[in-house]
Design a protein around this motif. Sequence first.
Motif, PDB file in Angstrom:
ATOM      1  N   ALA A   1      12.575  62.653  69.046  1.00 37.15           N
ATOM      2  CA  ALA A   1      11.968  61.349  69.298  1.00 37.15           C
ATOM      3  C   ALA A   1      12.324  60.338  68.211  1.00 37.15           C
ATOM      4  O   ALA A   1      12.334  59.132  68.466  1.00 37.15           O
ATOM      5  N   ARG A   2      12.646  60.812  67.023  1.00 36.31           N
ATOM      6  CA  ARG A   2      12.905  59.915  65.902  1.00 36.31           C
ATOM      7  C   ARG A   2      14.387  59.727  65.616  1.00 36.31           C
ATOM      8  O   ARG A   2      14.784  58.702  65.081  1.00 36.31           O
ATOM      9  N   TYR A   3      15.202  60.710  65.946  1.00 38.60           N
ATOM     10  CA  TYR A   3      16.637  60.622  65.696  1.00 38.60           C
ATOM     11  C   TYR A   3      17.403  61.001  66.974  1.00 38.60           C
ATOM     12  O   TYR A   3      17.943  62.103  67.085  1.00 38.60           O
ATOM     13  N   PRO A   4      17.457  60.110  67.958  1.00 36.44           N
ATOM     14  CA  PRO A   4      18.128  60.415  69.236  1.00 36.44           C
ATOM     15  C   PRO A   4      19.645  60.287  69.115  1.00 36.44           C
ATOM     16  O   PRO A   4      20.256  59.323  69.591  1.00 36.44           O
ATOM     17  N   LEU A   5      20.266  61.288  68.484  1.00 39.86           N
ATOM     18  CA  LEU A   5      21.684  61.222  68.161  1.00 39.86           C
ATOM     19  C   LEU A   5      22.416  62.471  68.643  1.00 39.86           C
ATOM     20  O   LEU A   5      21.858  63.576  68.634  1.00 39.86           O
ATOM     21  N   SER A   6      23.674  62.299  69.031  1.00 44.05           N
ATOM     22  CA  SER A   6      24.506  63.450  69.389  1.00 44.05           C
ATOM     23  C   SER A   6      24.724  64.323  68.166  1.00 44.05           C
ATOM     24  O   SER A   6      24.713  63.850  67.032  1.00 44.05           O
ATOM     25  N   GLY A   7      24.949  65.620  68.422  1.00 39.51           N
ATOM     26  CA  GLY A   7      25.104  66.543  67.302  1.00 39.51           C
ATOM     27  C   GLY A   7      23.817  66.650  66.523  1.00 39.51           C
ATOM     28  O   GLY A   7      23.808  66.590  65.297  1.00 39.51           O
ATOM     29  N   CYS A   8      22.711  66.827  67.240  1.00 41.68           N
ATOM     30  CA  CYS A   8      21.387  66.647  66.640  1.00 41.68           C
ATOM     31  C   CYS A   8      21.116  67.581  65.466  1.00 41.68           C
ATOM     32  O   CYS A   8      20.498  67.145  64.473  1.00 41.68           O
ATOM     33  N   ILE A   9      21.541  68.835  65.522  1.00 38.43           N
ATOM     34  CA  ILE A   9      21.254  69.749  64.411  1.00 38.43           C
ATOM     35  C   ILE A   9      21.865  69.208  63.117  1.00 38.43           C
ATOM     36  O   ILE A   9      21.224  69.204  62.058  1.00 38.43           O
TER      37      ILE A   9
ATOM     38  N   VAL B   1      27.472  77.414  85.014  1.00 38.66           N
ATOM     39  CA  VAL B   1      26.862  76.195  84.475  1.00 38.66           C
ATOM     40  C   VAL B   1      26.320  76.436  83.072  1.00 38.66           C
ATOM     41  O   VAL B   1      26.259  75.502  82.250  1.00 38.66           O
ATOM     42  N   CYS B   2      25.942  77.670  82.761  1.00 38.29           N
ATOM     43  CA  CYS B   2      25.532  77.998  81.398  1.00 38.29           C
ATOM     44  C   CYS B   2      26.699  77.805  80.439  1.00 38.29           C
ATOM     45  O   CYS B   2      26.565  77.168  79.387  1.00 38.29           O
ATOM     46  N   THR B   3      27.857  78.337  80.800  1.00 39.43           N
ATOM     47  CA  THR B   3      29.056  78.173  79.966  1.00 39.43           C
ATOM     48  C   THR B   3      29.410  76.707  79.822  1.00 39.43           C
ATOM     49  O   THR B   3      29.766  76.238  78.727  1.00 39.43           O
ATOM     50  N   LEU B   4      29.291  75.958  80.916  1.00 40.93           N
ATOM     51  CA  LEU B   4      29.574  74.521  80.894  1.00 40.93           C
ATOM     52  C   LEU B   4      28.638  73.795  79.940  1.00 40.93           C
ATOM     53  O   LEU B   4      29.077  72.962  79.136  1.00 40.93           O
ATOM     54  N   ALA B   5      27.343  74.093  79.999  1.00 38.25           N
ATOM     55  CA  ALA B   5      26.361  73.405  79.160  1.00 38.25           C
ATOM     56  C   ALA B   5      26.576  73.698  77.686  1.00 38.25           C
ATOM     57  O   ALA B   5      26.473  72.797  76.833  1.00 38.25           O
ATOM     58  N   ILE B   6      26.878  74.949  77.354  1.00 36.17           N
ATOM     59  CA  ILE B   6      27.091  75.302  75.947  1.00 36.17           C
ATOM     60  C   ILE B   6      28.339  74.610  75.410  1.00 36.17           C
ATOM     61  O   ILE B   6      28.353  74.089  74.290  1.00 36.17           O
ATOM     62  N   GLN B   7      29.391  74.579  76.223  1.00 39.98           N
ATOM     63  CA  GLN B   7      30.616  73.911  75.789  1.00 39.98           C
ATOM     64  C   GLN B   7      30.383  72.418  75.590  1.00 39.98           C
ATOM     65  O   GLN B   7      30.896  71.826  74.633  1.00 39.98           O
TER      66      GLN B   7
ATOM     67  N   ARG C   1      29.839  67.900  71.608  1.00 39.44           N
ATOM     68  CA  ARG C   1      29.097  66.765  71.032  1.00 39.44           C
ATOM     69  C   ARG C   1      28.839  66.974  69.546  1.00 39.44           C
ATOM     70  O   ARG C   1      28.803  66.025  68.774  1.00 39.44           O
ATOM     71  N   MET C   2      28.637  68.228  69.147  1.00 42.87           N
ATOM     72  CA  MET C   2      28.453  68.502  67.730  1.00 42.87           C
ATOM     73  C   MET C   2      29.721  68.168  66.942  1.00 42.87           C
ATOM     74  O   MET C   2      29.683  67.537  65.883  1.00 42.87           O
TER      75      MET C   2
ATOM     76  N   LYS D   1      37.722  60.408  68.935  1.00 45.17           N
ATOM     77  CA  LYS D   1      38.191  59.428  69.903  1.00 45.17           C
ATOM     78  C   LYS D   1      37.536  59.649  71.258  1.00 45.17           C
ATOM     79  O   LYS D   1      37.502  60.763  71.775  1.00 45.17           O
ATOM     80  N   VAL D   2      37.020  58.566  71.830  1.00 43.41           N
ATOM     81  CA  VAL D   2      36.370  58.632  73.136  1.00 43.41           C
ATOM     82  C   VAL D   2      37.094  57.682  74.084  1.00 43.41           C
ATOM     83  O   VAL D   2      36.987  56.459  73.945  1.00 43.41           O
ATOM     84  N   PRO D   3      37.831  58.192  75.048  1.00 45.18           N
ATOM     85  CA  PRO D   3      38.523  57.317  75.999  1.00 45.18           C
ATOM     86  C   PRO D   3      37.524  56.458  76.771  1.00 45.18           C
ATOM     87  O   PRO D   3      36.494  56.964  77.245  1.00 45.18           O
ATOM     88  N   ALA D   4      37.816  55.174  76.875  1.00 42.31           N
ATOM     89  CA  ALA D   4      36.896  54.261  77.565  1.00 42.31           C
ATOM     90  C   ALA D   4      36.745  54.616  79.035  1.00 42.31           C
ATOM     91  O   ALA D   4      35.687  54.397  79.630  1.00 42.31           O
ATOM     92  N   ARG D   5      37.784  55.199  79.626  1.00 35.83           N
ATOM     93  CA  ARG D   5      37.733  55.514  81.056  1.00 35.83           C
ATOM     94  C   ARG D   5      36.717  56.611  81.364  1.00 35.83           C
ATOM     95  O   ARG D   5      36.007  56.554  82.364  1.00 35.83           O
ATOM     96  N   THR D   6      36.632  57.626  80.492  1.00 39.64           N
ATOM     97  CA  THR D   6      35.739  58.754  80.760  1.00 39.64           C
ATOM     98  C   THR D   6      34.414  58.657  80.003  1.00 39.64           C
ATOM     99  O   THR D   6      33.403  59.199  80.443  1.00 39.64           O
ATOM    100  N   GLY D   7      34.438  57.990  78.841  1.00 38.09           N
ATOM    101  CA  GLY D   7      33.225  57.896  78.035  1.00 38.09           C
ATOM    102  C   GLY D   7      32.753  59.239  77.524  1.00 38.09           C
ATOM    103  O   GLY D   7      31.551  59.439  77.286  1.00 38.09           O
ATOM    104  N   THR D   8      33.675  60.176  77.317  1.00 37.69           N
ATOM    105  CA  THR D   8      33.307  61.514  76.845  1.00 37.69           C
ATOM    106  C   THR D   8      34.355  61.986  75.839  1.00 37.69           C
ATOM    107  O   THR D   8      35.536  61.645  75.965  1.00 37.69           O
ATOM    108  N   PRO D   9      33.954  62.733  74.809  1.00 32.39           N
ATOM    109  CA  PRO D   9      34.924  63.212  73.814  1.00 32.39           C
ATOM    110  C   PRO D   9      35.794  64.321  74.396  1.00 32.39           C
ATOM    111  O   PRO D   9      35.314  65.424  74.662  1.00 32.39           O
ATOM    112  N   VAL D  10      37.065  64.033  74.585  1.00 35.80           N
ATOM    113  CA  VAL D  10      37.972  64.957  75.264  1.00 35.80           C
ATOM    114  C   VAL D  10      38.451  66.068  74.340  1.00 35.80           C
ATOM    115  O   VAL D  10      38.347  67.262  74.663  1.00 35.80           O
ATOM    116  N   VAL D  11      38.980  65.692  73.171  1.00 35.25           N
ATOM    117  CA  VAL D  11      39.574  66.689  72.274  1.00 35.25           C
ATOM    118  C   VAL D  11      38.551  67.736  71.820  1.00 35.25           C
ATOM    119  O   VAL D  11      38.864  68.937  71.797  1.00 35.25           O
ATOM    120  N   PRO D  12      37.322  67.348  71.452  1.00 38.92           N
ATOM    121  CA  PRO D  12      36.340  68.378  71.083  1.00 38.92           C
ATOM    122  C   PRO D  12      36.073  69.396  72.190  1.00 38.92           C
ATOM    123  O   PRO D  12      35.889  70.580  71.914  1.00 38.92           O
TER     124      PRO D  12
END
Length: 522
Positions: A90-98, A329-335, A340-341, A359-370
């Motif tokens: 609730a206080r730090y809504p950031l990707s890579g939360c840990i 979907v479990c494997t997908l969620a963990i990946q 994001r971390m 780098k985040v491509p503007a077309r997908t809005g998701t980190p591809v290389v990670p």
Amino acid sequence: MSTTPTLPAPSAEKADAADLRGFGYEPELRRGIGSYASFAAGFSFVSILTTVFQLFAFGFSFGGPAFFWTWPLVFAGQFMVALNFAELAARYPLSGCIYQWSRRLAGAAVGWFAGWVMIIAQIATVAAAAIALQVVLPQIWSGFQLVGDDPTLTSTSGATNAVILGSILIAITTVINVIGVRLMAIVNSTGVTLEIIGVVAVIGLLLFHAERGPGVVFDTGGTGTGLAYVGPFLVSALMAAYVVVGFDSAGELSEETRDPRHTAPRTILRALAAAGIGGGLMLLVALMAAPSLTDGRLATEGLPYVLTSRLGETGGRILLIDVAIAVAVCTLAIQTAGSRMIFSMARDGVLPFSAALSKVPARTGTPVVPAVVVGVGAIAVLLVNIGQAALFTAITSVCIVMLYIAYALVTIPLLARRLKGWPAGEGGRSTERGGRLFALGRFGIVVNVLAVVYGIGMILNLGWPRQEVYDPAGTHWYLHYFSLLFVGGAVLLGGLVYLRYRARTRSLHLALPLAAQGEAAA
């Protein structure tokens, strides 16, 4: 209930973007995740259909029917951890939360190592989750056994086939993650809906076929009595400990979630609560409905044996198909969480090849290389262990230990901050919907202490070198100490990488919203 995420309203999107800029980050990830998709991210990481099916035989083989009691104990401990995480979300809504939470609580060095350990843990957990296909697919159709004729994970041919099936699955989830968060959310939410339906169906159908009462959970199955049962019971706790992790995924996706200060804390707790209740009931009814507790098949074949024997080949296979979907979907969620971390640390410039990883491509809005890095890393973990009969328990045990260490690098610093008055100076801070931020109030210190004690205890229990866990066949001495060697190697490698980026890590300025600035000053 719709499982398809919708785009946020422009005003809400601007408010979320302004909130993120308050932490010093420009919005790059696409906000396409709503409340249900956020819940699905946490629930699918836990994925009781995947992990209970995968590890039931292990838990039963060591603890007998009474291993059931490891479930409520582990669930209670992890719920203490989740309550603390909800307050931080609730206080730090950031990707890579840990990583983000730990460095704001304990400083650059501790935060960096929390993130590093979490990355290694998530890569190993992707591999461990993908292995679960071997428990399911050959039971559906023998043609899925591509190597040899023994599908059990503890056999050489079963372990080899698990690597092949797992690698194929990871390649597919990598493609989905590369395409974008919208497709990931649709696939994940749909899969979780089917998984919940499957959990309810398994519980109802097995309860209808019950042969014995709930008192079966007090039977140790000849594995020991009194104090002699403590050892087997602690080993069997690996099953529950592996299942009840990953509920923090809703926090990992905060920058892609609408109204994250309101949504993430709630979905963290809901995902864990749903998994805890559903998983506990599945264990109970499986023990009540098993054709036999003494023929040895429960300890080798686990839940697939119960389903196919009680529901017939057709009914059992239909439910096993649902389990296979849950594994995917479990494997997908963990990946997704792992990518994001990596992205979160890379945009701070504290990882090798940070420019490419952030780098985040503007077309997908998701980190591809990670996403690719996590996928390739998980497949590498599988390939290194190809043909090893200890593959299953070794990778599973290591990923749990690493996850618990990463969690402890948040809960321990948080306790230290609480003792100094955290959270203070929140002022008028509220959620995006005008409500109060999730808070434990006067119970915060007690809950935090319980989370820390539980976490340290489980790290010691799961990391303790036991031949029956890490090298049941007694083939390689180093497998006996696999957890210690793996964790030590990961920390050593992390130390070398940290030395390279120490100056950059220490120079990072933690931009905080005004309310949090008052807290930091306190």
